[in-house]
Design an enzyme around this catalytic site. Structure first.
Site, PDB file in Angstrom:
ATOM      1  N   SER A  15       0.819  -1.225   0.000  1.00  0.00           N
ATOM      2  CA  SER A  15       0.000   0.000   0.000  1.00  0.00           C
ATOM      3  C   SER A  15       0.849   1.270   0.000  1.00  0.00           C
ATOM      4  O   SER A  15       1.812   1.400   0.755  1.00  0.00           O
ATOM      5  CB  SER A  15      -0.919   0.017   1.223  1.00  0.00           C
ATOM      6  OG  SER A  15      -1.604   1.260   1.259  1.00  0.00           O
ATOM      7  N   SER A  17      -0.671   4.136   0.616  1.00  0.00           N
ATOM      8  CA  SER A  17      -1.439   5.104   1.410  1.00  0.00           C
ATOM      9  C   SER A  17      -0.617   5.745   2.532  1.00  0.00           C
ATOM     10  O   SER A  17      -0.732   6.957   2.747  1.00  0.00           O
ATOM     11  CB  SER A  17      -2.697   4.442   1.972  1.00  0.00           C
ATOM     12  OG  SER A  17      -3.565   4.140   0.906  1.00  0.00           O
ATOM     13  N   LYS A  66     -13.961  -3.889   1.939  1.00  0.00           N
ATOM     14  CA  LYS A  66     -14.833  -2.720   1.729  1.00  0.00           C
ATOM     15  C   LYS A  66     -16.310  -3.007   2.024  1.00  0.00           C
ATOM     16  O   LYS A  66     -17.041  -2.120   2.458  1.00  0.00           O
ATOM     17  CB  LYS A  66     -14.675  -2.184   0.295  1.00  0.00           C
ATOM     18  CG  LYS A  66     -13.323  -1.513   0.078  1.00  0.00           C
ATOM     19  CD  LYS A  66     -13.180  -0.920  -1.298  1.00  0.00           C
ATOM     20  CE  LYS A  66     -11.770  -0.394  -1.471  1.00  0.00           C
ATOM     21  NZ  LYS A  66     -11.528   0.232  -2.767  1.00  0.00           N
ATOM     22  N   GLU A  78     -24.081   9.439   1.822  1.00  0.00           N
ATOM     23  CA  GLU A  78     -25.006   8.990   0.774  1.00  0.00           C
ATOM     24  C   GLU A  78     -24.264   8.162  -0.288  1.00  0.00           C
ATOM     25  O   GLU A  78     -24.733   7.114  -0.727  1.00  0.00           O
ATOM     26  CB  GLU A  78     -25.673  10.213   0.122  1.00  0.00           C
ATOM     27  CG  GLU A  78     -26.792   9.817  -0.804  1.00  0.00           C
ATOM     28  CD  GLU A  78     -27.322  10.986  -1.624  1.00  0.00           C
ATOM     29  OE1 GLU A  78     -26.665  12.034  -1.683  1.00  0.00           O
ATOM     30  OE2 GLU A  78     -28.395  10.820  -2.225  1.00  0.00           O
ATOM     31  N   ASP A 102     -13.635   6.620  -3.489  1.00  0.00           N
ATOM     32  CA  ASP A 102     -13.027   6.116  -4.729  1.00  0.00           C
ATOM     33  C   ASP A 102     -13.564   6.832  -5.973  1.00  0.00           C
ATOM     34  O   ASP A 102     -12.806   7.228  -6.853  1.00  0.00           O
ATOM     35  CB  ASP A 102     -13.294   4.609  -4.892  1.00  0.00           C
ATOM     36  CG  ASP A 102     -12.374   3.761  -4.026  1.00  0.00           C
ATOM     37  OD1 ASP A 102     -11.288   4.245  -3.647  1.00  0.00           O
ATOM     38  OD2 ASP A 102     -12.748   2.610  -3.737  1.00  0.00           O
ATOM     39  N   GLY A 127     -15.775  -4.219 -15.421  1.00  0.00           N
ATOM     40  CA  GLY A 127     -15.723  -4.786 -14.073  1.00  0.00           C
ATOM     41  C   GLY A 127     -16.970  -4.459 -13.287  1.00  0.00           C
ATOM     42  O   GLY A 127     -17.649  -3.459 -13.546  1.00  0.00           O
ATOM     43  N   ALA A 128     -17.259  -5.310 -12.304  1.00  0.00           N
ATOM     44  CA  ALA A 128     -18.453  -5.123 -11.475  1.00  0.00           C
ATOM     45  C   ALA A 128     -18.153  -5.476 -10.031  1.00  0.00           C
ATOM     46  O   ALA A 128     -19.029  -5.905  -9.297  1.00  0.00           O
ATOM     47  CB  ALA A 128     -19.595  -5.979 -12.026  1.00  0.00           C
ATOM     48  N   TYR A 217      -2.241   0.429 -10.950  1.00  0.00           N
ATOM     49  CA  TYR A 217      -1.033   1.160 -11.273  1.00  0.00           C
ATOM     50  C   TYR A 217       0.155   0.237 -11.069  1.00  0.00           C
ATOM     51  O   TYR A 217       0.137  -0.638 -10.211  1.00  0.00           O
ATOM     52  CB  TYR A 217      -0.885   2.410 -10.400  1.00  0.00           C
ATOM     53  CG  TYR A 217      -1.237   2.166  -8.959  1.00  0.00           C
ATOM     54  CD1 TYR A 217      -2.552   2.354  -8.510  1.00  0.00           C
ATOM     55  CD2 TYR A 217      -0.280   1.697  -8.067  1.00  0.00           C
ATOM     56  CE1 TYR A 217      -2.884   2.081  -7.189  1.00  0.00           C
ATOM     57  CE2 TYR A 217      -0.620   1.434  -6.744  1.00  0.00           C
ATOM     58  CZ  TYR A 217      -1.918   1.628  -6.317  1.00  0.00           C
ATOM     59  OH  TYR A 217      -2.255   1.354  -5.019  1.00  0.00           O
TER      60      TYR A 217
HETATM   61  P1  NDP Z   1     -12.928  -7.178  -7.005  1.00  0.00           P
HETATM   62  O1  NDP Z   1     -12.234  -8.457  -6.664  1.00  0.00           O
HETATM   63  O2  NDP Z   1     -14.039  -6.703  -6.165  1.00  0.00           O
HETATM   64  O3  NDP Z   1     -13.514  -7.277  -8.523  1.00  0.00           O
HETATM   65  C1  NDP Z   1     -12.740  -7.813  -9.541  1.00  0.00           C
HETATM   66  C2  NDP Z   1     -13.374  -7.559 -10.895  1.00  0.00           C
HETATM   67  O4  NDP Z   1     -12.417  -7.875 -11.912  1.00  0.00           O
HETATM   68  C3  NDP Z   1     -14.618  -8.401 -11.187  1.00  0.00           C
HETATM   69  O5  NDP Z   1     -15.505  -7.631 -11.956  1.00  0.00           O
HETATM   70  C4  NDP Z   1     -14.020  -9.568 -11.992  1.00  0.00           C
HETATM   71  O6  NDP Z   1     -14.950 -10.158 -12.871  1.00  0.00           O
HETATM   72  C5  NDP Z   1     -12.988  -8.843 -12.806  1.00  0.00           C
HETATM   73  N1  NDP Z   1     -11.894  -9.707 -13.285  1.00  0.00           N
HETATM   74  C6  NDP Z   1     -10.908 -10.257 -12.555  1.00  0.00           C
HETATM   75  N2  NDP Z   1     -10.059 -10.932 -13.356  1.00  0.00           N
HETATM   76  C7  NDP Z   1     -10.528 -10.811 -14.623  1.00  0.00           C
HETATM   77  C8  NDP Z   1     -10.090 -11.294 -15.898  1.00  0.00           C
HETATM   78  N3  NDP Z   1      -8.999 -12.040 -16.029  1.00  0.00           N
HETATM   79  N4  NDP Z   1     -10.807 -10.948 -16.982  1.00  0.00           N
HETATM   80  C9  NDP Z   1     -11.923 -10.174 -16.856  1.00  0.00           C
HETATM   81  N5  NDP Z   1     -12.387  -9.693 -15.679  1.00  0.00           N
HETATM   82  C10 NDP Z   1     -11.701 -10.020 -14.577  1.00  0.00           C
HETATM   83  O7  NDP Z   1     -11.745  -6.086  -7.113  1.00  0.00           O
HETATM   84  P2  NDP Z   1     -11.885  -4.512  -6.897  1.00  0.00           P
HETATM   85  O8  NDP Z   1     -13.088  -4.059  -7.641  1.00  0.00           O
HETATM   86  O9  NDP Z   1     -11.783  -4.175  -5.457  1.00  0.00           O
HETATM   87  O10 NDP Z   1     -10.544  -3.945  -7.594  1.00  0.00           O
HETATM   88  C11 NDP Z   1     -10.413  -3.899  -9.009  1.00  0.00           C
HETATM   89  C12 NDP Z   1      -9.128  -3.162  -9.385  1.00  0.00           C
HETATM   90  O11 NDP Z   1      -9.226  -1.779  -9.061  1.00  0.00           O
HETATM   91  C13 NDP Z   1      -7.874  -3.661  -8.684  1.00  0.00           C
HETATM   92  O12 NDP Z   1      -6.845  -3.758  -9.644  1.00  0.00           O
HETATM   93  C14 NDP Z   1      -7.565  -2.585  -7.664  1.00  0.00           C
HETATM   94  O13 NDP Z   1      -6.161  -2.528  -7.398  1.00  0.00           O
HETATM   95  C15 NDP Z   1      -8.046  -1.342  -8.403  1.00  0.00           C
HETATM   96  N6  NDP Z   1      -8.378  -0.223  -7.512  1.00  0.00           N
HETATM   97  C16 NDP Z   1      -7.689   0.958  -7.641  1.00  0.00           C
HETATM   98  C17 NDP Z   1      -7.981   2.054  -6.863  1.00  0.00           C
HETATM   99  C18 NDP Z   1      -7.193   3.317  -7.035  1.00  0.00           C
HETATM  100  O14 NDP Z   1      -7.320   4.223  -6.200  1.00  0.00           O
HETATM  101  N7  NDP Z   1      -6.414   3.470  -8.088  1.00  0.00           N
HETATM  102  C19 NDP Z   1      -9.050   2.006  -5.847  1.00  0.00           C
HETATM  103  C20 NDP Z   1      -9.748   0.742  -5.795  1.00  0.00           C
HETATM  104  C21 NDP Z   1      -9.399  -0.311  -6.589  1.00  0.00           C
HETATM  105  P3  NDP Z   1     -15.936 -11.336 -12.355  1.00  0.00           P
HETATM  106  O15 NDP Z   1     -17.080 -10.635 -11.689  1.00  0.00           O
HETATM  107  O16 NDP Z   1     -16.322 -12.026 -13.600  1.00  0.00           O
HETATM  108  O17 NDP Z   1     -15.152 -12.198 -11.416  1.00  0.00           O
END
Ligand code: NDP
Length: 271
Positions: A15, A17, A66, A78, A102, A127-128, A217
Site C-alpha cells: 500500500s 497510502s 470494503k 449517501e 473512490d 468490471g463489477a 497502477y
Molecule cells: P474485485 O475483486 O471486487 O472485482 C474484480 C473484478 O475484476 C470483477 O468484476 C471480476 O470479474 C474482474 N476480473 C478479474 N479478473 C478478470 C479477468 N482475467 N478478466 C476479466 N475480468 C476479470 O476487485 P476490486 O473491484 O476491489 O478492484 C479492481 C481493481 O481496481 C484492482 O486492480 C484494484 O487494485 C483497483 N483499484 C484501484 C484504486 C485506485 O485508487 N487506483 C481504488 C480501488 C481499486 P468477475 O465478476 O467475472 O469475477
C-alpha cells in the site's frame, strides 16, 4: 497528542497510502501518524475495534474489506450507502462514519488532472466488483451521453444496472455485447491487470481520441494500457491519480483541509 490513522487490508505491504497521507500531513502541517495494518481475512472487525480502543481517529479500507466496512459503519454518507462499499472510516463520539471516496477520486483525476470532460461522453466501465460499484454514481452524476458496464460474469453487471437504475441509464452485459460500439472513455475497473490478464474487449471499442484508464497502477504500463495504445486510444492513464485523489478526499473528511495533489501524484509516479 498525535492523531492516529491507518489503512487496513489483506495484503497491505504494497500500500502506498502511508506515503501519501504522511506527505499530506507534512504539506498541511497536521499532527498525525498514518500506518498500514494487516488484518487476518476473518479478523477485520476485531482489528478495527482494537484501533478505535487505542485512540485511532480514522481508517482507509482496502481489498477485501470494503463490504465488511460498509456493514460495520453506524452512519453512512449517501455515496457510501448507494455504493454499498466503504473505503474510509471516521471514528468520532462512539460513531463509525463510513464513506466511499473512490469515485470522487476517479472523477477528479479524469476531469481535473487529465483535463477530460465526462459530460456528454460515451463511457465504458469494465468490471463489477468493489472498485466499479464505487465509481458508478459519481460518473453518472457527470451526465455522460452513454454509460455502459461490461463484466466477465455479465449477471454482476446486470445487478449493478438494476441497483443504480434510478440514478441514470446504464447498458450492462458481457464484453461481447458491446461489439460494434465505440467509447470515448474506457475505464478498467477489473483486477485483471494484477495477473497481467486482459478482459476480452471486442475490436474497435476505442473511439478516436479515446481515454483508456486503468485503475491499477504499476511501474510499467499494464497489459490493458498497452492493448489500448495498440488499438488507437489517444490518452492513457493509470490509477495513481485516482489513488492520490481518493486519499485527498479521505484526508478532507478527517481533517477538514484539502491537500494539494499535483506534486504528490508526480512524486508517486517517479518512485
Ligand atoms: P474485485 O475483486 O471486487 O472485482 C474484480 C473484478 O475484476 C470483477 O468484476 C471480476 O470479474 C474482474 N476480473 C478479474 N479478473 C478478470 C479477468 N482475467 N478478466 C476479466 N475480468 C476479470 O476487485 P476490486 O473491484 O476491489 O478492484 C479492481 C481493481 O481496481 C484492482 O486492480 C484494484 O487494485 C483497483 N483499484 C484501484 C484504486 C485506485 O485508487 N487506483 C481504488 C480501488 C481499486 P468477475 O465478476 O467475472 O469475477
Amino acid at each position: 497528542m498525535t492523531d492516529r490513522y491507518a489503512v487496513i487490508g489483506n495484503p497491505i505491504a504494497h500500500s502506498k497510502s502511508p506515503l501519501i497521507h504522511t506527505a499530506f500531513a507534512k504539506q498541511t502541517r497536521q499532527d498525525l501518524h498514518y500506518e498500514a495494518i494487516l488484518a487476518p481475512l476473518d479478523g477485520f472487525i476485531t482489528r478495527v475495534n482494537d484501533f478505535i480502543r487505542q485512540g485511532g481517529k480514522g481508517m482507509n479500507v482496502t481489498v477485501p474489506f470494503k463490504l465488511e466496512a460498509h456493514q460495520l459503519a453506524t452512519t453512512l454518507t449517501e455515496r457510501a450507502d448507494i455504493a454499498q462499499a466503504v473505503n474510509t472510516l471516521k471514528f468520532e463520539n462512539d460513531q463509525i462514519l463510513g464513506d466511499n471516496t473512490d469515485g470522487a477520486g476517479l472523477v477528479r483525476d479524469i476531469i481535473v488532472n487529465l483535463n477530460m470532460p465526462v459530460t456528454g461522453k460515451r463511457i465504458l466501465l469494465m468490471g463489477a466488483g468493489g472498485a466499479a460499484r464505487g465509481v458508478i454514481l459519481p460518473l453518472l452524476q457527470q451526465k455522460p451521453a452513454l454509460f455502459a458496464i461490461a463484466n466477465r460474469t455479465p449477471e454482476k453487471a446486470l445487478a449493478l444496472q438494476n441497483q443504480f437504475t434510478q440514478y441514470g441509464q446504464i447498458n450492462a452485459g458481457s464484453y461481447n455485447q458491446f461489439s460494434g460500439q465505440s467509447f470515448d472513455i474506457i475505464i478498467n475497473g477489473t483486477s485483471a491487470s494484477l495477473n497481467d490478464a486482459l478482459p476480452e474487449l471486442p475490436p474497435g471499442i476505442f473511439a478516436t481520441g479515446a481515454l483508456a484508464y486503468d485503475m491499477m497502477y504499476s511501474a510499467d504500463p499494464t497489459r490493458f494500457l498497452k492493448y489500448a495504445s495498440q488499438q488507437g486510444a489517444k490518452h492513457l492513464a493509470d490509477g495513481i491519480g485516482m489513488l492520490v485523489e481518493q486519499a485527498a478526499e479521505s484526508f478532507y473528511l478527517w481533517r477538514s483541509i484539502r491537500p494539494e495533489t499535483k506534486d504528490i501524484i508526480t512524486h508517486m509516479r517517479s518512485n
